[in-house]
Design a protein around this motif. Sequence first.
Motif, short mmCIF file in Angstrom:
data_model
loop_
_atom_site.label_atom_id
_atom_site.label_comp_id
_atom_site.label_asym_id
_atom_site.label_seq_id
_atom_site.Cartn_x
_atom_site.Cartn_y
_atom_site.Cartn_z
N ASN A 22 7.87 -3.80 6.92
CA ASN A 22 7.09 -2.63 7.30
C ASN A 22 5.96 -3.09 8.22
OD1 ASN A 22 5.44 -0.40 7.50
ND2 ASN A 22 5.62 0.17 5.37
N SER A 23 6.02 -2.68 9.48
CA SER A 23 5.01 -3.13 10.45
C SER A 23 3.66 -2.48 10.22
CB SER A 23 5.50 -2.84 11.87
OG SER A 23 5.64 -1.44 12.06
N GLU A 24 3.57 -1.51 9.31
CA GLU A 24 2.30 -0.86 9.03
C GLU A 24 1.54 -1.53 7.90
OE1 GLU A 24 2.48 3.39 8.76
OE2 GLU A 24 4.05 3.51 10.27
N ILE A 25 2.05 -2.66 7.42
CA ILE A 25 1.39 -3.42 6.35
C ILE A 25 0.87 -4.72 6.94
CG2 ILE A 25 1.67 -4.58 4.14
CD1 ILE A 25 3.83 -2.53 3.46
N GLU A 26 -0.40 -5.01 6.70
CA GLU A 26 -1.06 -6.17 7.28
C GLU A 26 -1.51 -7.12 6.17
OE1 GLU A 26 -5.40 -6.96 9.34
OE2 GLU A 26 -4.44 -5.02 9.63
N LEU A 41 -4.43 -10.32 0.55
CA LEU A 41 -4.26 -8.87 0.43
C LEU A 41 -3.18 -8.39 1.37
CD1 LEU A 41 -8.02 -7.81 0.63
CD2 LEU A 41 -6.61 -7.84 -1.42
N GLU A 42 -2.41 -7.44 0.92
CA GLU A 42 -1.45 -6.73 1.76
C GLU A 42 -1.93 -5.29 1.79
OE1 GLU A 42 1.35 -8.05 3.22
OE2 GLU A 42 0.89 -10.03 2.43
N VAL A 43 -2.36 -4.82 2.95
CA VAL A 43 -2.91 -3.47 3.07
C VAL A 43 -2.22 -2.73 4.20
CG1 VAL A 43 -5.18 -4.07 2.14
CG2 VAL A 43 -4.78 -4.26 4.57
N GLY A 44 -2.16 -1.43 4.05
CA GLY A 44 -1.56 -0.63 5.10
C GLY A 44 -1.05 0.69 4.59
N LYS A 49 1.34 7.26 2.25
CA LYS A 49 0.61 6.67 1.12
C LYS A 49 -0.06 5.36 1.54
CE LYS A 49 1.32 5.11 -3.60
NZ LYS A 49 2.29 4.87 -4.66
N ALA A 50 -1.38 5.27 1.30
CA ALA A 50 -2.11 4.03 1.54
C ALA A 50 -1.78 3.05 0.42
CB ALA A 50 -3.61 4.28 1.59
#
Length: 54
Positions: A22-26, A41-44, A49-50
């Motif tokens: 998922n390219s929306e997770i950083e 941390l994996e955030v995105g 859903k955040a």
Amino acid sequence: MEQYRQSIRQILTSHTTFESSNSEIESQLVFDTEHDHYQLLEVGWQGLKAIQFS
């Protein structure tokens, strides 16, 4: 002690190089060397859903 600190930082840094499907997770690294706290941390976003994993 410093060798352990360096090893922990290297391991966490190597985990950030893995690409997420998922390219929306950083991946974000947090190093608090004064108190010896280290966190990956994996955030995105996943759809609407955040998300945050630590």
